[in-house]
Design an enzyme around this catalytic site. Structure first.
Site, mmCIF file in Angstrom:
data_model
loop_
_atom_site.group_PDB
_atom_site.id
_atom_site.type_symbol
_atom_site.label_atom_id
_atom_site.label_comp_id
_atom_site.label_asym_id
_atom_site.label_seq_id
_atom_site.Cartn_x
_atom_site.Cartn_y
_atom_site.Cartn_z
ATOM 1 N N GLU A 67 -6.209 1.796 0.087
ATOM 2 C CA GLU A 67 -4.751 2.057 -0.944
ATOM 3 C C GLU A 67 -4.046 0.846 -0.911
ATOM 4 O OE1 GLU A 67 -4.407 3.390 3.763
ATOM 5 O OE2 GLU A 67 -5.556 3.181 1.647
ATOM 6 N N ASP A 115 0.999 -0.884 0.084
ATOM 7 C CA ASP A 115 0.177 -0.112 -0.280
ATOM 8 C C ASP A 115 0.745 1.054 0.411
ATOM 9 O OD1 ASP A 115 -0.965 -0.340 3.603
ATOM 10 O OD2 ASP A 115 1.079 -0.029 2.422
#
Length: 604
Positions: free
Chosen positions: A511, A467
């Site tokens: 994300e 991420d």
């Protein structure tokens, strides 16, 4: 003279009617005989084929069930614990007692067919055996010991004659015994009485037809089972080369008998098996050279063939009765047709013949033809009615053709629209709407499919989870639109970096992204992770609020393992997630990978 003319027409009509009516009956009788023979042969083929396939499936199911059983039994902890000990530690140890009790308990699951359970070390020495007379024997030359070590998979042997017990035929199943780390410690071997397979072969003979019989042949075309001629067992259908006979006798697949007693002579059957035919008609020595219809089915787990045969004369017996019935029926029909033809010949006149001809031409496609009306009687009214009907039918057909063309065009347009809609729907279902890479649903489905495939092939599967570091700070500073743009750029960069068609880049959530790498070991996964880091660094997306670096960076977790059907793929996700957590905890902008489920290694 007119009467003579009309009489000639009547005689010709009667003669023609008899010829037209009776000759087709003769042809029909002949065709019916051929059709019946073909139908009976086909029915017999279907019955024999169904029995052969059902028997092959039963044997496959038996083999598959026992392969799965021995594979599961080989991972019982008591066996691995015993083999993990040194030879000095094994004698009279609690582990030895537990392993012995385990083997005895396993052997009791089928006391009728299981001959013995044994445990072999890596040298092929028989350490423990429910048949204690086998303990200490060297079994390293046997395929059931060597094949699992070569392939890593469970193994089933061919049928072998017992060297010590007359008329006993054995079948062996074996699987590797491993410890919790996956190290191979030895082999679990199960000895079965092969009578159970021979019974599976003969079970379907009654359902496949009268006087049918079943045969099982191995890869060398040696009889392993025969429902009506057990004296053929362990003989080949054609003579084998001397060197092959010697090897098979040494391996216990042929008895030590004179060569001329080890084979029959069935060359047509051998040719059919070599050509992988499903059916053949041939004579067999076991049926006194009677012609037989034979169906052949192949097994999945062993290169063996199941044959079901039936004498062709038995299959075609109903035809003889049908011929007698047909001849009797033909005599009755011929008599009736003669009487009817004579009566019709007396009644019909030329207008009927003419009108019949007009109707015939119309029915063969000449829709423009019309009958000439020459009288006002019933024949004239019939001709008038025919002309009206022909006109209406011609008009209706023209209208129908136009409607069919219009409807066909509508269907083509509707099909094109449906195909476009299906394509759009498939994209919506499998793609993430923001980043245009695969979504979580697509990732889950691909993970399940690759896990099952690679478990069968015993090949590695790797997963990368990553991420964006400090993405909340990025979102707060650059705004949600800027954050969305950042995720899109990261996804596309990774998509371009992971170039193999089988690899899958997916948005895992928020994300967080995932990269699924089939047939990739840990070293390959680390290389992919390094390529991703280098590509992100090269893109240099500004990140003013990051305390890691002034550009966007990634934290990456890696896990690689060989899937197994005994465990769920969730272990791969949780291990990669744990590695990702360690990457974050140790400073971010790095990758970590999991080794042996215990220790994490990381690299900047």
């Amino acid at each position: 003279m007119q009467q003579t003319f009309l009489g000639g027409i009547r005689r010709k009509l009667i003669g023609s009617f008899l010829i037209v009516a009776l000759i087709p009956l003769l042809l029909l009788a002949f065709i019916n005989k051929q059709t019946t023979e073909n139908a009976l042969t086909e029915n017999a083929k279907q019955a024999l084929s169904a029995a052969a396939k059902e028997t092959a499936n039963r044997i496959d199911a038996f083999i598959d069930g026992n392969l799965n059983s021995v594979r599961v039994e080989a991972i019982l902890p008591g066996l691995a614990s015993y083999l993990s000990l040194t030879p000095k530690q094994r004698d009279d140890s609690p582990e030895m007692q537990l392993a012995t009790e385990t083997l005895i308990r396993l052997s009791r699951k089928d006391m009728l067919n299981v001959i013995s359970y044994s445990l072999l070390d890596l040298n092929g020495k028989n350490l423990l055996d429910t048949d204690t007379s086998n303990i200490g024997k060297d079994e390293s030359v046997e395929n059931y010991f060597k094949k699992p070590l070569e392939t890593g998979l469970s193994y089933v042997s061919g049928m072998k004659l017992s060297p010590t017990i007359p008329d006993l035929v054995t079948l062996f199943f074996s699987s590797l015994v491993r410890n919790t780390k996956g190290d191979i410690l030895g082999v679990l071997r199960v000895s079965y009485n092969a009578t159970v397979v021979q019974q599976l072969v003969t079970r379907e003979t009654e359902r496949s037809g009268t006087k049918s019989f079943a045969i099982l042949l191995d890869e060398n075309n040696i009889y392993l089972a025969h429902s009506t001629a057990p004296e053929l067992l362990f003989k080949s259908i054609v003579p084998l080369p001397l060197n092959v006979i010697t090897q098979l006798q040494k391996a216990g697949h042929l008895p030590n008998a004179p060569i001329k007693e080890l084979a029959t002579n069935e060359p047509k059957l051998k040719q059919a098996l070599d050509n992988k035919q499903s059916y053949l008609i041939a004579s067999l020595a076991a049926t006194e050279n009677q012609v037989n219809l034979i169906a052949i089915a192949c097994l999945k787990y062993k290169p063996w063939s199941v044959l079901f045969a039936q004498p062709l004369a038995v299959a075609l017996a109903p035809v003889e009765k049908q011929i007698c019935d047909a001849m009797f029926l033909f005599a009755i029909i011929a008599s009736v047709v003669t009487i009817i033809a004579f009566v019709i010949g007396q009644l019909l006149t030329k207008p009927i013949i003419y009108l019949t001809n007009i109707v015939f031409q119309f029915t063969t496609g000449n829709l423009d033809i019309r009958a000439k009306i020459t009288s006002k009687d019933e024949i004239g009214q019939l001709a008038k009615s025919f002309n009206n009907m022909a006109l209406e039918l011609q008009t209706a057909l023209a209208t129908l053709e136009q409607r069919v063309e219009e409807r066909t065009a509508e269907l083509v347009i509707a099909k094109e629209k449906a195909e476009k809609a299906n394509q759009k729907l498939e994209q919506l279902v499998n793609l993430d709407g923001l980043t245009q890479v695969a979504n979580r649903r697509c990732f889950d489905e691909r993970l399940q499919a690759e896990w099952k495939r690679l478990a069968r092939e015993q090949q590695p599967l790797s997963l990368i989870l990553f991420d964006v570091d400090k993405f909340k700070s990025y979102n707060d500073y650059y705004g949600h639109l800027g954050g969305d743009d950042c995720l899109i750029r990261v996804a596309q960069i990774v998509q371009q970096t992971v170039y193999r068609p089988a690899d899958l880049v997916a948005r895992y959530g928020g994300e967080e992204f995932s990269v699924l790498l089939p047939n990739t070991d840990l070293a390959g996964a680390i290389q992919v992770a390094q390529n991703i880091q280098q590509a992100i660094d090269k893109m240099a997306i500004p990140h003013a609020k990051s305390d890691v670096k002034n550009i966007v960076t990634l934290s990456i977790g890696i896990c690689s393992l060989i899937p197994s059907l005994d465990i769920k793929p969730d272990i791969l996700i949780s291990s990669a997630d744990q590695a990702l957590y360690n990457a974050k905890e140790t400073g971010r902008n790095r990758y970590c990978y999991l080794l042996d489920g215990e220790q994490f290694f990381r690299s900047r």
